[in-house]
Structures are given as C-alpha cells and as structure tokens.
Design an enzyme around this catalytic site. Structure first.
Site, PDB file in Angstrom:
ATOM      1  N   LYS A  94      22.494  36.573 -11.338  1.00 57.19           N
ATOM      2  CA  LYS A  94      21.429  35.856 -12.046  1.00 57.19           C
ATOM      3  C   LYS A  94      20.076  36.166 -11.417  1.00 57.19           C
ATOM      4  O   LYS A  94      19.974  36.613 -10.274  1.00 57.19           O
ATOM      5  CB  LYS A  94      21.663  34.344 -12.005  1.00 57.19           C
ATOM      6  CG  LYS A  94      21.273  33.707 -10.677  1.00 57.19           C
ATOM      7  CD  LYS A  94      21.205  32.192 -10.738  1.00 57.19           C
ATOM      8  CE  LYS A  94      20.608  31.650  -9.426  1.00 57.19           C
ATOM      9  NZ  LYS A  94      20.590  30.195  -9.360  1.00 57.19           N
ATOM     10  N   ASP A 153       0.810  -1.219   0.000  1.00 52.66           N
ATOM     11  CA  ASP A 153       0.000   0.000   0.000  1.00 52.66           C
ATOM     12  C   ASP A 153       0.842   1.266   0.000  1.00 52.66           C
ATOM     13  O   ASP A 153       0.319   2.375   0.089  1.00 52.66           O
ATOM     14  CB  ASP A 153      -0.957   0.015   1.195  1.00 52.66           C
ATOM     15  CG  ASP A 153      -0.225  -0.013   2.533  1.00 52.66           C
ATOM     16  OD1 ASP A 153       1.020  -0.063   2.528  1.00 52.66           O
ATOM     17  OD2 ASP A 153      -0.903   0.004   3.576  1.00 52.66           O
TER      18      ASP A 153
END
Length: 327
Positions: free
Chosen positions: A193, A38
């Site tokens: 950047k 499960d």
C-alpha cells in the site's frame, strides 16, 4: 522488609487497571484526577506510596495529549510522595507511528513524547505491541515490550479453517503477520500500500495466493479503518472470498471507522482492551489483557523474568477455573 505494591490508573485505563488489581488481589490506588475550569489538570494521591513499587496504568489514547500529561502528573505525585520505583504501564503508546520524518521540516513526534515521558519520575516503561520496535531507541529508560499476539491468535483460532489465510495490510505488518501465521499454521499474503494521507491509502498489489481463501487481516492497530478497508478490497479483487476477519491489538476506531468497515461484511473484529473501543456497529470481540499484565506486574515486582508471560497467565487462569478472556 518487602517493598509495597501500588497500582494507579489514569482516566484512559480505569477499567483495565481495576481488572489488573483484582487479579493481583489488591485494591486500586486511590487518587483524584480533575480538570480545572481553565483546562489545567490536577492529580492528588489519597494514600501513602512511600517506599512502594508503583505501577501507573494509562494508555495514551485519544485525546493523546491529555492522557500523556495525566500520566506525567501521576508519576510526579508518586515521586514527591516518596515512591521507591515508578513504572508506567502504557498498553497503547500514542505517537509511535511518528518514528521517522517524512520530510526535513517534519517533527519527530515519537522522540518528543519519549523525551517528555522520561524527563520526569518514570523509571521504566511497559508497552504492548508498539507500532514499531524502533521507538525503543528513543528511550534511555528500560522498556518492556509485551505482545497480545498469542492471546488474539487463541481467540481467533475457532474461526480458522483450511481456506483461511493471514493477510498483512502493508509492509510494516509483515513481521506481525508471520507471527500469526506461525501460531495458526496458516499461509500468508502481503498487501503493498501507499498512504496518501492520514485517512486515505492506495494499494498497488497483493503478494501471495488469496484466491478462494478467507482473509484474516492482522495489524497492530485499527485507527480510521482506511488500511483495513484497502487490504480487504485488494484481497477480494485478487479472488479472496468471505467470510473475512480482522485482528488488531489496539482498536481506536476513530473518525468514520465503523461507517467505513461495516459495509465490508466482516465476520468478526478481534481486539483487546488496551483502548476501550468506542461504541460502533462492528461485530467486536474484546479480549482482556488484564491477566497477562497482572502477571507482568507480579513478575517485575518480584524481580522475575517476563519470558513466556502469556503462557504463565493462561495457566494461572486455568488453575483458578477462569473462562475465556474474550467477551
């Protein structure tokens, strides 16, 4: 009576943990980690840890949630089995980039993970080159912050010449770049950047003279490759020349990282085994942190200082006749 020492590995760091325990001269802790049909995880120890000083080696690398939960289950199993002290040795700490909110409605992932980890049985955390030291403020348990920079600087040193320059790919890597530049006695440059998304960045300018120089781009991690690509393109546009080198502590190489970086003509990519790099076409040199981390465990177990940890590990390896850790 001296406290026993046990080292267990999660599934993300089994090879690293095996190398650490070999250096320590002990057997890896025996346990079973399984995934049930499960999807639930199960952890069971196969040896006694009662009264032991336990170290759990597990990077929270992709899949982050699975590996983080494994770590918590390992800690709980050791706690319920009577361990005296439990230390999580997390070479790569996931969610460290989520150390601040970009908007009012954004979750603070780093804080959430810190709260979950320290809510259980873990009494101390050891990490390597956290993305930002600010993440330590999220924890109330003690944190030992180690660095792979001296090891990586030694590894890249043979490729350094008079034309080399250390390049920080963004402002967040400036302090790291200064460390490399100091150890390698090189000048440095900084790329400004802006991150557009998790996969895209843009560059405004390069601060520093890279003309005619061979860039050594340094960062704490290489994830998608977008930041490294942008930094190299910016450096070459500003007059840098081949060959180029990349040095990162954590080589995640997710998504299309190798596809993006392979055409860049990078001479070597130096990284460590905090995360075992995915198979890719890049010219990798993987430097093992096992001797340094083993020395760290040895000292913590003995109540000693972690000062000059890498130098001590290197000296220990030299006295044992070992060769380079890079492979």
């Amino acid at each position: 009576m001296k406290t026993g020492l046990s080292v267990f590995a999660g599934t993300a760091s089994q090879e690293l943990a095996a190398d650490i325990t070999q250096d320590l001269g002990i057997q890896p802790g025996a346990c079973t980690i399984q995934t049930f049909p499960d999807g639930e995880l199960g952890v069971e120890l196969e040896q006694s840890v009662r009264g032991h000083d336990v170290y759990l080696v597990q990077s929270t690398s992709p899949p982050v949630e699975k590996h983080a939960f494994e770590l918590m289950l390992l800690a709980d199993a050791c706690h319920r089995a009577g361990a005296e002290r439990i230390t999580a040795l997390v070479p790569y700490f996931g969610y460290a980039r989520q150390d601040r909110r970009g908007s009012r409605r954004q979750a603070l992932g780093g804080r959430v993970v810190a709260d979950v980890l320290q809510s259980g049985a873990i009494g101390r955390l050891v990490a390597v080159d956290l993305h930002t030291p600010a993440i330590e403020g999220f924890f109330s348990i003690p944190i030992e912050h180690l660095s792979a920079v001296p090891l990586l600087a030694d590894a890249v040193r043979p490729l350094v010449d008079d034309t080399s320059i250390v390049v920080a790919p963004d402002l967040g890597a400036v302090k790291l770049a200064r460390s490399y530049a100091g150890l390698l006695d090189l000048p440095m440059a900084i790329v400004h950047k802006t991150r557009v998304s998790g996969r895209e960045v843009t560059v405004q300018q390069v601060v520093g003279d890279v003309k005619g120089r061979s860039p050594i781009v340094v960062d704490d991690m290489l994830s998608t490759g977008a930041t490294i690509e942008a930094a190299l393109n910016a450096a070459f546009s500003a007059g840098a020349r081949s060959p180029s080198t990349v040095v990162v502590t954590h080589g995640l190489f997710v998504g299309r990282a190798d596809e993006i970086l392979t055409p860049m003509g990078i001479q070597r990519v130096f990284t460590t085994n905090t995360v075992m790099p995915r198979q890719n076409r890049l010219p990798l040199d993987v430097c093992s942190l096992a001797p340094m981390l083993a020395e760290g465990i040895r000292r913590l177990h003995g109540g000693e200082s972690l000062q000059d940890l890498y130098a001590a590990a290197r000296a220990r390896g030299a006295s044992a006749g070992s060769g380079s850790d890079a492979r």
